[in-house]
Write an enzyme that holds these catalytic residues in place. Structure first.
Site, PDB file in Angstrom:
ATOM      1  N   HIS A 192      76.527  11.975  25.609  1.00  0.00           N
ATOM      2  CA  HIS A 192      75.922  11.085  24.609  1.00  0.00           C
ATOM      3  C   HIS A 192      74.400  11.112  24.776  1.00  0.00           C
ATOM      4  O   HIS A 192      73.662  11.282  23.808  1.00  0.00           O
ATOM      5  CB  HIS A 192      76.454   9.662  24.763  1.00  0.00           C
ATOM      6  CG  HIS A 192      75.641   8.628  24.041  1.00  0.00           C
ATOM      7  ND1 HIS A 192      75.560   8.572  22.670  1.00  0.00           N
ATOM      8  CD2 HIS A 192      74.847   7.628  24.496  1.00  0.00           C
ATOM      9  CE1 HIS A 192      74.758   7.568  22.316  1.00  0.00           C
ATOM     10  NE2 HIS A 192      74.300   6.980  23.408  1.00  0.00           N
ATOM     11  N   ASP A 223      51.836  26.269   4.418  1.00  0.00           N
ATOM     12  CA  ASP A 223      53.066  26.353   5.206  1.00  0.00           C
ATOM     13  C   ASP A 223      52.683  26.119   6.660  1.00  0.00           C
ATOM     14  O   ASP A 223      51.540  25.801   6.957  1.00  0.00           O
ATOM     15  CB  ASP A 223      53.747  27.728   5.034  1.00  0.00           C
ATOM     16  CG  ASP A 223      55.254  27.646   5.291  1.00  0.00           C
ATOM     17  OD1 ASP A 223      55.632  27.149   6.369  1.00  0.00           O
ATOM     18  OD2 ASP A 223      56.042  28.045   4.418  1.00  0.00           O
ATOM     19  N   TRP A 253      72.718  12.008  31.977  1.00  0.00           N
ATOM     20  CA  TRP A 253      71.827  12.894  31.211  1.00  0.00           C
ATOM     21  C   TRP A 253      70.659  13.334  32.064  1.00  0.00           C
ATOM     22  O   TRP A 253      70.008  14.329  31.780  1.00  0.00           O
ATOM     23  CB  TRP A 253      71.340  12.209  29.925  1.00  0.00           C
ATOM     24  CG  TRP A 253      70.141  11.336  30.077  1.00  0.00           C
ATOM     25  CD1 TRP A 253      70.129  10.047  30.480  1.00  0.00           C
ATOM     26  CD2 TRP A 253      68.772  11.691  29.824  1.00  0.00           C
ATOM     27  NE1 TRP A 253      68.842   9.560  30.507  1.00  0.00           N
ATOM     28  CE2 TRP A 253      67.989  10.547  30.098  1.00  0.00           C
ATOM     29  CE3 TRP A 253      68.129  12.847  29.391  1.00  0.00           C
ATOM     30  CZ2 TRP A 253      66.601  10.540  29.970  1.00  0.00           C
ATOM     31  CZ3 TRP A 253      66.739  12.824  29.265  1.00  0.00           C
ATOM     32  CH2 TRP A 253      65.997  11.679  29.555  1.00  0.00           C
ATOM     33  N   SER A 256      62.783  26.222  22.115  1.00  0.00           N
ATOM     34  CA  SER A 256      62.618  25.866  20.711  1.00  0.00           C
ATOM     35  C   SER A 256      61.509  24.824  20.549  1.00  0.00           C
ATOM     36  O   SER A 256      60.658  24.937  19.668  1.00  0.00           O
ATOM     37  CB  SER A 256      63.951  25.341  20.176  1.00  0.00           C
ATOM     38  OG  SER A 256      63.746  24.544  19.044  1.00  0.00           O
ATOM     39  N   SER A 257      61.514  23.810  21.435  1.00  0.00           N
ATOM     40  CA  SER A 257      60.502  22.757  21.334  1.00  0.00           C
ATOM     41  C   SER A 257      59.102  23.293  21.568  1.00  0.00           C
ATOM     42  O   SER A 257      58.148  22.896  20.900  1.00  0.00           O
ATOM     43  CB  SER A 257      60.751  21.675  22.391  1.00  0.00           C
ATOM     44  OG  SER A 257      61.853  20.908  22.027  1.00  0.00           O
ATOM     45  N   HIS A 262      59.285  11.022  31.710  1.00  0.00           N
ATOM     46  CA  HIS A 262      58.537   9.918  31.127  1.00  0.00           C
ATOM     47  C   HIS A 262      57.701  10.326  29.916  1.00  0.00           C
ATOM     48  O   HIS A 262      57.790   9.689  28.881  1.00  0.00           O
ATOM     49  CB  HIS A 262      57.758   9.082  32.127  1.00  0.00           C
ATOM     50  CG  HIS A 262      57.549   7.732  31.517  1.00  0.00           C
ATOM     51  ND1 HIS A 262      58.532   6.773  31.480  1.00  0.00           N
ATOM     52  CD2 HIS A 262      56.536   7.242  30.785  1.00  0.00           C
ATOM     53  CE1 HIS A 262      58.130   5.755  30.763  1.00  0.00           C
ATOM     54  NE2 HIS A 262      56.922   5.999  30.339  1.00  0.00           N
ATOM     55  N   GLU A 307      58.513  12.560  28.028  1.00  0.00           N
ATOM     56  CA  GLU A 307      59.573  12.775  27.030  1.00  0.00           C
ATOM     57  C   GLU A 307      59.848  11.487  26.235  1.00  0.00           C
ATOM     58  O   GLU A 307      60.081  11.518  25.029  1.00  0.00           O
ATOM     59  CB  GLU A 307      60.845  13.244  27.744  1.00  0.00           C
ATOM     60  CG  GLU A 307      62.118  13.213  26.914  1.00  0.00           C
ATOM     61  CD  GLU A 307      62.162  14.272  25.832  1.00  0.00           C
ATOM     62  OE1 GLU A 307      61.325  15.185  25.874  1.00  0.00           O
ATOM     63  OE2 GLU A 307      63.029  14.168  24.945  1.00  0.00           O
ATOM     64  N   TYR A 312      57.747   9.281  25.429  1.00  0.00           N
ATOM     65  CA  TYR A 312      56.693   9.122  24.419  1.00  0.00           C
ATOM     66  C   TYR A 312      56.772  10.208  23.363  1.00  0.00           C
ATOM     67  O   TYR A 312      56.368  10.003  22.221  1.00  0.00           O
ATOM     68  CB  TYR A 312      55.326   9.052  25.091  1.00  0.00           C
ATOM     69  CG  TYR A 312      55.250   7.818  25.962  1.00  0.00           C
ATOM     70  CD1 TYR A 312      55.337   6.562  25.378  1.00  0.00           C
ATOM     71  CD2 TYR A 312      55.180   7.892  27.341  1.00  0.00           C
ATOM     72  CE1 TYR A 312      55.344   5.422  26.147  1.00  0.00           C
ATOM     73  CE2 TYR A 312      55.185   6.752  28.114  1.00  0.00           C
ATOM     74  CZ  TYR A 312      55.266   5.518  27.516  1.00  0.00           C
ATOM     75  OH  TYR A 312      55.290   4.387  28.279  1.00  0.00           O
ATOM     76  N   SER A 348      52.872   4.103  10.839  1.00  0.00           N
ATOM     77  CA  SER A 348      51.468   3.938  10.446  1.00  0.00           C
ATOM     78  C   SER A 348      51.193   4.486   9.049  1.00  0.00           C
ATOM     79  O   SER A 348      50.179   4.157   8.443  1.00  0.00           O
ATOM     80  CB  SER A 348      50.545   4.650  11.445  1.00  0.00           C
ATOM     81  OG  SER A 348      50.731   4.123  12.729  1.00  0.00           O
ATOM     82  N   HIS A 350      58.199   5.124  38.218  1.00  0.00           N
ATOM     83  CA  HIS A 350      58.788   3.797  37.984  1.00  0.00           C
ATOM     84  C   HIS A 350      60.281   3.904  37.648  1.00  0.00           C
ATOM     85  O   HIS A 350      60.963   2.900  37.590  1.00  0.00           O
ATOM     86  CB  HIS A 350      58.008   3.005  36.912  1.00  0.00           C
ATOM     87  CG  HIS A 350      58.119   3.533  35.521  1.00  0.00           C
ATOM     88  ND1 HIS A 350      57.065   3.536  34.650  1.00  0.00           N
ATOM     89  CD2 HIS A 350      59.147   4.056  34.834  1.00  0.00           C
ATOM     90  CE1 HIS A 350      57.456   4.049  33.493  1.00  0.00           C
ATOM     91  NE2 HIS A 350      58.702   4.368  33.584  1.00  0.00           N
ATOM     92  N   HIS A 351      60.749   5.129  37.443  1.00  0.00           N
ATOM     93  CA  HIS A 351      62.190   5.322  37.262  1.00  0.00           C
ATOM     94  C   HIS A 351      62.888   5.413  38.620  1.00  0.00           C
ATOM     95  O   HIS A 351      64.094   5.564  38.686  1.00  0.00           O
ATOM     96  CB  HIS A 351      62.468   6.613  36.491  1.00  0.00           C
ATOM     97  CG  HIS A 351      61.931   6.597  35.089  1.00  0.00           C
ATOM     98  ND1 HIS A 351      62.660   6.152  34.022  1.00  0.00           N
ATOM     99  CD2 HIS A 351      60.725   6.939  34.590  1.00  0.00           C
ATOM    100  CE1 HIS A 351      61.937   6.242  32.913  1.00  0.00           C
ATOM    101  NE2 HIS A 351      60.751   6.719  33.236  1.00  0.00           N
ATOM    102  N   THR A 386      49.876   0.057  23.791  1.00  0.00           N
ATOM    103  CA  THR A 386      51.035  -0.193  22.927  1.00  0.00           C
ATOM    104  C   THR A 386      50.823  -1.492  22.162  1.00  0.00           C
ATOM    105  O   THR A 386      51.118  -1.584  20.962  1.00  0.00           O
ATOM    106  CB  THR A 386      52.331  -0.268  23.756  1.00  0.00           C
ATOM    107  OG1 THR A 386      52.342   0.832  24.652  1.00  0.00           O
ATOM    108  CG2 THR A 386      53.545  -0.209  22.871  1.00  0.00           C
ATOM    109  N   LYS A 416      48.560  -1.065  19.217  1.00  0.00           N
ATOM    110  CA  LYS A 416      49.213  -0.502  18.039  1.00  0.00           C
ATOM    111  C   LYS A 416      49.934  -1.587  17.248  1.00  0.00           C
ATOM    112  O   LYS A 416      49.815  -1.669  16.024  1.00  0.00           O
ATOM    113  CB  LYS A 416      50.195   0.606  18.443  1.00  0.00           C
ATOM    114  CG  LYS A 416      49.517   1.756  19.153  1.00  0.00           C
ATOM    115  CD  LYS A 416      50.344   3.006  19.126  1.00  0.00           C
ATOM    116  CE  LYS A 416      50.166   3.718  17.842  1.00  0.00           C
ATOM    117  NZ  LYS A 416      49.379   4.880  17.757  1.00  0.00           N
ATOM    118  N   ARG A 436      75.258   0.273  35.046  1.00  0.00           N
ATOM    119  CA  ARG A 436      75.552   1.158  33.927  1.00  0.00           C
ATOM    120  C   ARG A 436      76.460   2.290  34.415  1.00  0.00           C
ATOM    121  O   ARG A 436      76.687   2.436  35.618  1.00  0.00           O
ATOM    122  CB  ARG A 436      74.245   1.723  33.356  1.00  0.00           C
ATOM    123  CG  ARG A 436      73.476   2.564  34.344  1.00  0.00           C
ATOM    124  CD  ARG A 436      72.061   2.854  33.893  1.00  0.00           C
ATOM    125  NE  ARG A 436      72.040   3.893  32.878  1.00  0.00           N
ATOM    126  CZ  ARG A 436      71.025   4.757  32.695  1.00  0.00           C
ATOM    127  NH1 ARG A 436      69.948   4.670  33.460  1.00  0.00           N
ATOM    128  NH2 ARG A 436      71.064   5.668  31.757  1.00  0.00           N
TER     129      ARG A 436
END
Lengths: 536, 403
Positions: A88, A117, A153, A180-181, A264, A266, A268, A279, A313-314, A339, A342, A461
């Site tokens: 998932h 293009d 994951w 690809s990314s 991390h 990722e 963002y 925006s 922090h993870h 943040t 924004k 979890r």
């Protein structure tokens, strides 16, 4: 309709230009999509691909919620349950959210900056088609001996060493998606930096282009790091290395450092383009220019830069020195500042506007409201002692779904409704759009709000069964999740209905909207801005 | 808990619409020292650290809520007032350096304040010095092992397994109050003493966690980490493994019983006598049926989590032992694998976990269990004892995967 329905592109091409370059027209049918180098076609492919993966990942999520509907093991054995949670996560992050934003970038960036293009049209095609084998590897891994990877994951070592061939398939899939990314990012950066319409300086660019420019740099910086981590996992598994195996002199915690140095930023990568979409939408429906454009750009850049110094922090419970815990706590809390800027800017944009609340605006406002809750729980989780209490509990699950579903996904919905008239040439059904919004926002909260309580009370979890005291909130959460899942079929219906027909969309269907994309006809012709527009 | 109370509780939460649905679910009374039903906040703290965490969380929640309310009051006012349908004309302002600087600086000050408060707790949590009692908690797939290594009770060592019966998990038997959070052997500690917990693991990463103590520490294979607590209230406190560790991750709870100093000494006494009584003499000569019977008990407790009671394993990580080449092959190979594990696989070294008799028993059992009929059908504990002295090269050869 050109880019959405096969076979129409050719005609529109002719309509749009009326000169004799028919031999440049796309082939029709299936081959049109396989060989296409058109940014609109590729954008459409990306969007349908990501929606398919969204439904796939969603099915896995609903299976999880079905097992957790009540205590005890009813539907799945614990091993398969772990496969569900793992896949998932991987499918939603790499298959649904990321490609969806790339789809938006493909469709919108050339239209918004006045480019004909993407810069590397053939590479663009390849970036998309790489995703198909990757997705097949992920989905088919459920059917190989040992099943899909069940290591979470995050694929933490050394648990990842115990998995079967499904793990290798996931590693290969991630490698492909990473490639690809990176190609997509190179394309986006080059397009934005080199192909803007004359007169469009960087500080005149639409905010969506800015956020994607920054996101693309983040992707190029961190996807190779993920590739490194999973390659080391692969060689640990098969070629006798011991990067993450203490018995061979390695360190399992090093995997986490490398993974989160990717992971991390990722986070963002999945939210900055969402900020960009919101925006664009808020000023359009407030009929008032975006408040604090420059500070928005600086805030986005600050978030991107800070994202590289907060990864640990993870990992507060892995046992790092106090100095490390303090550094990562302070750095993480700092992210709240840009943040916050924004959010304040969006609200100041709305302030004294002349607002209407069509579906894109509803989703954008819903995004601000619910995403901010996720932002605040993020701030609370940044505080090391509280994080240690809540690490790996449902509080964290609630937190990241508030920012990823109510954040990224709601922004994607907002953007879809906003630009759908431009893509299809038809207006979507406003009633169905609003129904989709209200169902989504209500059931999202029914599904995920109770998880805060479960986490605070201590429910870990990734467990298939739980203490009976957790039963009530889990049941509420499961009901919310089923209804949220069902609500997404409304979205599918709204989009298909809009593609098939509906009131003709004006070139600029939103009276407050600004930007070059609204200067071309709706639907956007197959080729646009062959002569660059001039921006004053 | 009565259904009516239950419904009332739900109603107060404002989810009355869900009440009927939830009423169909299981009801559970609040357990002793675990989560309560419909609990909305952190568990009741029983250590100074947990108390600080609780207060930090409450403080942050209040500050965040106030900001949230202020910000969204402004937004909803605007949504209500500044509508085109009300004929509101849009203003044209789009920047204000003063305001933008203000809402950068003020949040900065607020988060610095929050971080300042938390720093004290971070430092206190890291200070594991001067412990009265040191216990090593080892994570295994899927149980915890405890060794009292310093302080009163030194030398006590035991495994702690989930004790919830399988029938309750499958739903064929009514669930108890402590469902999923109960173990066969609780960790017992004295009240008001600083207890240092060393964590490590045998196979993959686990995490030792007791929410009421404000403690959560990953247990990492090959490394030792530490944390501490000083419980100030008698009682039983419950937590769970908090790092995904494979199939049975959800089934390895942690239960700590905090007792008075006298009760603790009594417990240490009993436990030591019990351990002494269980000491095996490695030189005793066993008959095959007796040793196999002993082996079955050890197998079901230690090995079956991975290799399954029926010996079929859960391939590919945990291969079947029924029909296994190693089990049916030469004795020396199987003994070496038992003692030292098999490199590059999930098979961990059992030499430190099981004594000579237990290893001999498991080897003997597996060679005769299920469809297995090994030629060398049994091994005496004395042989295992001698095998512990094998040199590295010999072991390396013996534990290599059979071709």
């Amino acid at each position: 309709m050109s880019a959405v329905l096969p076979g129409h592109g050719h005609d529109d091409h002719a309509d749009a230009h009326g000169h004799d370059d028919h031999h440049h027209g796309p082939p029709s049918g299936f081959m049109r999509w396989v060989t296409t180098t058109n940014h609109k076609d590729i954008g459409t492919l990306y969007l349908w691909f990501s929606f398919t993966m969204f439904l796939t990942g969603g099915t896995l999520a609903l299976s999880i919620r079905a097992e957790l509907f009540e205590p005890g093991l009813q539907l799945f054995n614990p091993e398969f349950f772990n496969q569900l949670t793992t896949m998932h996560g991987i499918i939603m992050v790499f298959g649904a959210i990321m490609p969806a934003f790339v789809g938006f970038a493909n469709w919108q960036l050339p239209l918004m900056i006045g480019a004909p293009d993407m810069a590397f049209a053939r590479m663009n095609n390849w970036s998309f088609w790489l995703l198909i084998p990757a997705a097949l590897l992920l989905v088919l891994s459920f059917f190989v001996p040992g099943g899909a990877t069940a290591a979470g994951w995050t694929l933490y070592a050394p648990l990842s060493s115990q998995m079967g061939i499904g793990m290798d398939m996931a590693i290969f899939a991630l490698h492909i998606m990473g490639a690809s990314s990176i190609m997509g990012s190179i394309n986006i950066i080059t397009t934005i930096l080199n192909m803007r319409a004359p007169g469009m300086t960087l500080m005149k660019m639409p905010m969506f282009a800015w956020t994607w420019l920054i996101t693309a740099y983040l992707l190029i910086a961190v996807m190779p790091v993920l590739a490194g981590a999973i390659t080391m996992t692969l060689t640990d598994r098969h070629f006798g290395t011991s990067f993450f195996n203490a018995a061979g002199g390695g360190d399992p915690v090093m995997y986490q450092h490398i993974f989160w140095f990717f992971g991390h930023p990722e986070v963002y990568i999945m939210i900055l383009p969402a900020f960009g979409i919101v925006s664009q939408i808020i000023p359009a429906f407030a009929r008032k220019p975006l408040f604090g454009y420059a500070s928005m750009v600086y805030a986005t850049s600050s978030i991107a830069i800070l994202s590289f110094i907060v990864w640990a922090h993870h990992m507060f419970t892995t046992g790092m020195p106090a100095a490390g815990q303090l550094f990562f706590m302070y750095a993480t809390m700092l992210i709240a500042v840009p943040t916050g800027v924004k959010v304040f800017n969006w609200i100041a944009t709305m302030w004294k506007g002349s607002m209407t609340f069509e579906t894109p605006m509803l989703f954008a406002v819903g995004f601000i409201f619910v995403f901010t809750m996720g932002g605040f729980t993020g701030l609370i989780l940044a505080v090391t002692p509280i994080d240690i209490q809540l690490q790996d509990t449902y509080y964290v699950v609630a937190h990241f779904h508030y920012v990823l579903v109510a954040g990224s996904l709601f922004a994607l919905f907002a953007g879809t409704y906003y630009w759908l008239p431009k893509w299809t040439g038809h207006m979507y059904d406003e009633f169905i759009g609003k129904l989709h919004f209200w169902c989504s926002v209500v059931f999202f909260n029914v599904a995920f709000f109770p998880m805060h309580f479960l986490g605070l009370a201590g429910m870990p979890r990734r467990i298939p069964d739980y203490a009976a005291q957790f039963a009530d909130f889990n049941m509420v959460s499961s009901i919310g999740a089923f209804l949220f899942g069902a609500s997404q079929l409304i979205f599918l219906y709204a989009v298909i209905k809009c593609i098939k027909g509906g009131p003709k969309a004006a070139d600029k269907p939103w009276d407050g909207a600004e930007g070059l994309e609204w200067t071309v006809p709706s639907p956007a012709p197959y080729h646009t801005f062959e002569t660059p527009p001039v921006v004053k | 808990m009565a259904v009516s109370t239950h419904l009332r509780k739900l109603a107060t939460l404002g989810v009355t619409g869900m009440a009927a649905l939830v009423a169909a679910g299981a009801f559970a009374a609040d357990m002793d020292g675990g989560p309560a039903e419909l609990q909305l906040n952190l568990q009741k703290p029983v250590t100074g650290i947990a108390d600080q965490i609780y207060n930090l969380h409450t403080g942050m929640l209040i500050v965040c809520l106030l900001i949230f309310i202020a910000v969204f009051a402004a937004m909803f006012y605007s949504i209500f007032a500044h509508r085109k349908s009300k004929g509101y004309k849009a203003a044209t302002f789009h920047e204000s350096t003063t305001v933008e600087i203000a809402w950068t600086i003020v949040p900065m000050i607020i988060v610095i304040g929050m971080a300042g408060f938390a720093t004290r707790t971070v430092l206190a949590m890291k200070d594991t010095s001067n412990a009265d009692l040191t216990i090593k908690a080892t994570g295994y797939q899927w149980k915890w092992g405890y060794d009292y290594i310093k302080g009163e009770g030194e030398g006590i060592s035991f495994f702690s397994n989930l004790s919830t019966p399988r029938a309750q998990i499958d739903g064929t038997q009514a669930r108890g109050i402590n469902y999923m959070l109960e173990v066969d052997n609780e960790v017992v500690v004295p009240i008001d003493k600083k207890v240092r917990i060393l964590t490590t693991a045998d196979d993959v990463i686990h995490a030792w966690s007791v929410p009421a103590f404000g403690v959560k520490q990953d247990a990492i294979p090959g490394f030792v980490r530490d944390t501490w607590f000083k419980a100030d209230k008698l009682g039983v406190y419950r937590g769970q493994c908090s790092e995904l560790c494979g199939k049975e991750h959800g089934f390895m709870p942690i239960v700590v019983r905090v007792v008075s100093a006298q009760d603790y000494s009594k417990w240490v006494d009993t436990k030591k006598k019990e351990l002494a009584a269980n000491q095996d003499d490695p030189n005793k000569v066993w008959t095959q049926p007796d040793l196999a019977k002993r082996g079955e008990a050890v197998y079901n407790k230690v090995c079956a989590a991975c290799h399954q009671v029926n010996g079929k394993g859960t391939p590919p990580a945990f291969p079947p032992l029924d029909g296994s080449k190693t089990v049916l092959g030469p004795l020396d190979n199987q003994i070496a694998v038992e003692l030292h594990g098999r490199p590059g696989t999930a098979m961990a070294a059992m030499g430190d976990v099981l004594n000579d008799t237990e290893i001999a028993a498991v080897v003997t059992y597996t060679r005769n269990a299920w469809t297995n009929k090994a030629q060398e059908a049994m091994v005496q504990p004395s042989v295992v004892k001698a095998a512990r002295a094998w040199d590295k090269d010999k072991v390396a050869k013996l534990v290599a995967r059979p071709q």
